[in-house]
Every structure is written in structure tokens, then in C-alpha cells.
Scaffold this motif. Structure first.
Motif, short mmCIF file in Angstrom:
data_model
loop_
_atom_site.label_atom_id
_atom_site.label_comp_id
_atom_site.label_asym_id
_atom_site.label_seq_id
_atom_site.Cartn_x
_atom_site.Cartn_y
_atom_site.Cartn_z
N PHE A 67 0.83 -1.20 0.00
CA PHE A 67 0.00 0.00 0.00
C PHE A 67 0.87 1.26 0.00
O PHE A 67 0.60 2.23 -0.71
N THR A 68 1.97 1.22 0.77
CA THR A 68 2.89 2.36 0.82
C THR A 68 3.51 2.61 -0.55
O THR A 68 3.62 3.76 -1.00
N ALA A 69 3.94 1.54 -1.23
CA ALA A 69 4.55 1.68 -2.55
C ALA A 69 3.58 2.32 -3.53
O ALA A 69 3.98 3.13 -4.39
N LEU A 70 2.29 1.99 -3.41
CA LEU A 70 1.28 2.54 -4.31
C LEU A 70 1.19 4.05 -4.17
O LEU A 70 1.32 4.79 -5.15
N TRP A 71 0.98 4.54 -2.93
CA TRP A 71 0.80 5.98 -2.80
C TRP A 71 2.12 6.73 -2.94
O TRP A 71 2.14 7.91 -3.33
N LEU A 72 3.25 6.06 -2.69
CA LEU A 72 4.54 6.69 -2.94
C LEU A 72 4.74 6.94 -4.43
O LEU A 72 5.24 8.00 -4.84
N SER A 73 4.38 5.97 -5.26
CA SER A 73 4.52 6.13 -6.71
C SER A 73 3.67 7.31 -7.20
O SER A 73 4.11 8.13 -8.03
N ILE A 74 2.45 7.38 -6.72
CA ILE A 74 1.55 8.47 -7.11
C ILE A 74 2.10 9.82 -6.63
O ILE A 74 2.01 10.83 -7.33
#
Length: 521
Positions: free
Chosen positions: A364-371
Motif C-alpha cells: 500500500f505504501t509503494a502505491l501511494w509513494l509512486s503516485i
């Protein structure tokens, strides 16, 4: 005519590319030094017993000094020789790095970071200002692009290099790694760079420089100390009052100067003002995020330093992709639409991240970090270019200096304000029931300290409470960041000019880098 001929010979000198290599090494060092410390902070907190406030000072000491000295450092190079000041800056940065590596307590680390800020302020503007003496018009764009790429590359390299060093050596190695690169840069500058100066540049105003440094320092001190002392504490209130007086005095003095260091009249240009505001708010969000995230990845999720550095890469990847893709998108839709949309994406990423729980996991962290990286890249690149494009060509130099200074101020306040918000929430929500007073106070200093106390006291409930309290504090920080980005998006949509020049490829690199370089200087 002889001067022109000599300049042309310098530009044809094959050593110019070796000289560029020295400048690249210098900018690369400054680039990854901006992110390498964030990964080291949890380890340093454990080894040195640093509170959250002290960790904020370790990060902010560099940024505050850098912001305060950026303009006078550039003027010193113009008047006394750019090569001379560049060598001096690298020497100061090297000495500060040695001091940091040998430091035995938090106070010396903070002093070392401040000393490194002096060196960074000298190196950043002067590394770019010497390029015209090395390259002709046909090669200068390529040279600027190479230096820009080095600055950009430093961002993702910082956490990885820092993580690897921390896994194999002591925390001082994140300072020591700067020494050989700075030494190579000094030697190459001595041997390869020609001396250039501009005696007609404005004089360095010692009083304005002092007002800038003390005003920013007082403001940051008050913000960092307020959670522990209380917002109504007499010292905190006195520091806020002093900051207001000093910064007001700076503005009034600069407005009266015929050739000011900090030209406030540039803010009368609407395009410059609101693009600068957007870029500053983006730096506010990004710097605060890079301060709170490594502690979550290490203390809460349990990754080591190298693992933390690698896990920050999704944001860096999104940033680089978006920054490189900004040019055609701006050409198609216009800068105002792209800046506004980028800020909305950044706000969405932060609001999504504010839904993090202790059970969310890294996916989940990787997802919002990419965005986050995508939103950052699409907002800050055209905002920086649009700010300078809104000014008359003969004022672009002053505008670049003011823009860099305000961007640094945004970064410093982001670390101070968002870090202080996190510290206050963490301390209030941490369950220290059953602990002795001294142990409870220590646990409240930071999530790292809480885990150390929990381990010594065999208090599993304390570790769980620390994780929960930290994640809740991080969520509030992300929520505030999302709101700030959304406000910036609304301001950009309402007030930015409808048309703005699209950025060129050589502009993209430094404009997307937190405060390390700007090709327009």
C-alpha cells in the motif's frame, strides 16, 4: 578581442569535459546528501538518543543555512571569483562532513550539518555559473543537462547508498562518504577550472544576510520546540515574535535597496508569485514526507536501512518519469492545467497515504509513494519554469535566486512543522502505563526510543502502542500535506496565467530536485 579569443580557446580545451566531471561529482554529492540522512536518522536516534525535535534539527540545520546563504554565496562568487568560492565551498563541505563523521553527540551532528549548509550554498549556484566560461552556446545546454542529471540521480542514490553504508558501517559513514568526492572536486577545480568574476554584481549585504539567517532560525526553532515546550511557552512565543520582527525588517530593508539581494518586487508578477507559491508548497509537502517516512519503514515495518532506501524508490521513479514527461504534456495542455493537475495528484496521494494503518504493509505504501512522485514531477517542473518565464529576461537571474531561496524555506518549514505535528501526536497517544517516569519520558521522544525502551522493559504493549501512535501521527501529517497540496492546486487553477512557456529538456532535471540545484542560475 583577446579576451574573446582566450574564451574560445578555453571552450575548445579538451579538459573542459574533465572539469565538467568534477562539477558533476560535486553536484552528485550534494544531491544524495539531501536524502541520505533521512535513512540514517532512525539509526542515529537509537545510537545518540536523539529526540524527534533533535532529528528535525539534524535535517533542518543544513536546509536553514543553505537557504539563508544561497544569495550572498552567489554574489561572493561574482565579486571575488567563482572558482575560488567554489573551491572554498567544497572545502567547507568536506570539513563539515569530517566533523559529522567524528561527532559523538547530537549537538556536534547539528553543528556539522549547519557547516555543510555553508558549503552547499557556495557550491550550488557557482557550479552552474562557471559553465559559460567552459562551454560555448552549442555545448552549454548539454553541459547543464549533464549537471542536472547528476543532481536528479542523487535523489534515489541517497537512500540506497546510505542504507548500504549503515548495514556495513557506523552511522558516521553517511558523512564520511562525502569526503573523497569533495576532495576530487577540489583538485579538479584547482587544475581545470578557469577563474571568472563579475565585479558589477551587487555587493553582499551583511545585515540582510544576518536578518535572513536569524529570522529563519528563530522561526524554525519555535516550530520545532513548540510540541515539547508548549505553544504558549514564553520562549516559543518570543522566538515567533523575533522571527516576525527580523523577517519584516529584512523585507523593509530589501525594498529600500537600489540593488537588493532579495528582490521582493518580483512577487508583483502574478505568474511568478503563484508558480513560486506552488513550488514552495510542493517542497513543504515533500520534505516533511521524506522526514517521517523512513522512521515508519524502519521502526514500524521493521526494515533495515538498505531495505528502507530501496523502498523509497517508487517515489523517486514516479518523480523522474513525470519530470521527463512534463514537457510534451505542458506543450499540449498548458502549464496552468498541468501544474494544477499535478498538485491534485499529489493531494490524492497524500490523502490516500493518510489511510495507512499498522497492518497496511509495504504494498500500500509503494502505491501511494509512486503516485506522490508522479504528482510532484508534474507540478514542480512546469511551476518552476513558469515562475521564471513570467519575468522579463533581464530579471531572470534575480528571480532564480529568490525562487531557490523560497523553495529552501518551504523545505525547512515542512520538516519543522510536519515533524513537530508528528512529535506532538505521537507523545500524546503513546501508552506509557506502568513505566517509570524517566522511561516514559524517553519513550515519548521518538518511535525509535519507544522501541528501545520496550525492548529493555520487555513491554510488548509499549512497542504496539508506539507503532499505532506513530502511524496515526504520520496519517495526520499526510492529511495536512494533502490539504496543503489541494489548496495550492486551487490557487494555481484560479490565478496562474493561461499560457506559459513549456520547459526545455535541460530545465527538467534541476527543477525537479529538492533544493540542490537550478539550471537557471
Amino acid at each position: 578581442m583577446a579576451t574573446v579569443t582566450q574564451a574560445e580557446e578555453t571552450r575548445r580545451d579538451p579538459r573542459r569535459w574533465w572539469a565538467l566531471g568534477a562539477l558533476v561529482a560535486s553536484m552528485l554529492t550534494l544531491g544524495f546528501d539531501m536524502t541520505i540522512l533521512n535513512v540514517a536518522l532512525p539509526t542515529m536516534a537509537a545510537d545518540l538518543g536523539a529526540t524527534t525535535g533533535q532529528q528535525q534539527w539534524m535535517a533542518d540545520a543544513y536546509v536553514v543555512v543553505f537557504a539563508a546563504l544561497m544569495l550572498p554565496a552567489g554574489l561572493l562568487g561574482d565579486r571575488f571569483g567563482r572558482r575560488r568560492m567554489l573551491i572554498a565551498g567544497l572545502g567547507v563541505f568536506l570539513a563539515g562532513s569530517l566533523l559529522g563523521a567524528l561527532a559523538s553527540d547530537v549537538g556536534w551532528v547539528i553543528a556539522a550539518r549547519a557547516f555543510m549548509g555553508i558549503g552547499g550554498a557556495l557550491v550550488t549556484p557557482l557550479a552552474l555559473s562557471v559553465l559559460p566560461s567552459l562551454f560555448g552556446d552549442d555545448e552549454r545546454t548539454k553541459a547543464v543537462g549533464v549537471i542536472s542529471a547528476a543532481s536528479a540521480l542523487g535523489l534515489p542514490l541517497g537512500p540506497i547508498i546510505g542504507g548500504w553504508l549503515l548495514n556495513h558501517f557506523w552511522w558516521g559513514s553517511v558523512f564520511l562518504v562525502n569526503v573523497p568526492m569533495a576532495a576530487v572536486g577540489i583538485a579538479a577545480c584547482v587544475l581545470l577550472l578557469p577563474e571568472t568574476r563579475d565585479p558589477a554584481s551587487p555587493k553582499v549585504d551583511a545585515l540582510s544576510t544576518t536578518l535572513t539567517a536569524t529570522g529563519l532560525g528563530a522561526l524554525i526553532y519555535a516550530i520545532i520546540e513548540a510540541p515539547e515546550r508548549g505553544w504558549g511557552d514564553p520562549l516559543v512565543l518570543a522566538m515567533f515574535a523575533a522571527a516576525a520582527v527580523l523577517i519584516t525588517a529584512l523585507v523593509l530593508r530589501e525594498r529600500r535597496e537600489a540593488r537588493p539581494m532579495l528582490d521582493m518586487t518580483l512577487l508583483a508578477h502574478r505568474g511568478f508569485l503563484f508558480n513560486t507559491l506552488a513550488a514552495t508548497l510542493v517542497m513543504f509537502v515533500l520534505s516533511g514526507l521524506l522526514f517521517v517516512l523512513p522512521q515508519y519503514l524502519q521502526a514500524v515495518l521493521g526494515h533495515d536501512a538498505l531495505g528502507t532506501g530501496v523502498r523509497l524508490l517508487p517515489m523517486m521513479g514516479g518523480l523522474l518519469v513525470a519530470a521527463r514527461g512534463a514537457q510534451p504534456v505542458v506543450a499540449r495542455f498548458g502549464a496552468r492545467a498541468v501544474v494544477s493537475a499535478g498538485l491534485v495528484v499529489l493531494a490524492f496521494a497524500a490523502l490516500l497515504g493518510s489511510r495507512t494503518t499498522t497492518d497496511s504493509g509495504y504494498g500500500f505504501t509503494a502505491l501511494w509513494l509512486s503516485i506522490t512522485g508522479i504528482g510532484f514531477g508534474f507540478s514542480v517542473v512546469p511551476a518552476m519554469d513558469g515562475a521564471l518565464g513570467a519575468l522579463p529576461r533581464d530579471r531572470a537571474g534575480n528571480g532564480s535566486g529568490l525562487l531557490m531561496t523560497l523553495r529552501q524555506v518551504g523545505a525547512a518549514i515542512g520538516i519543522a512543522l510536519l515533524g513537530s505535528l508528528l512529535a506532538g501526536i505521537f507523545r500524546d497517544r503513546l501508552d506509557v502505563t506502568g513505566l517509570p517516569t524517566a522511561a516514559a519520558d524517553t519513550a515519548g521522544d521518538s518511535v525509535v526510543a519507544a522501541h528501545l525502551v520496550a525492548e529493555k522493559a520487555h513491554a510488548a504493549h509499549l512497542a504496539a502502542s508506539a507503532n499505532s501512535a506513530y502511524v496515526h501521527g504520520m496519517d495526520v501529517v499526510l492529511l495536512v500535506s494533502g490539504i496543503a497540496a489541494l489548496v495550492a492546486a486551487l490557487l494555481a487553477a484560479a490565478f496562474l496565467p493561461r499560457t506559459a512557456p513549456a520547459p526545455t529538456p535541460s530545465d527538467a532535471g534541476p527543477d525537479m530536485v529538492p533544493p540542490t540545484a537550478d539550471a537557471r542560475q
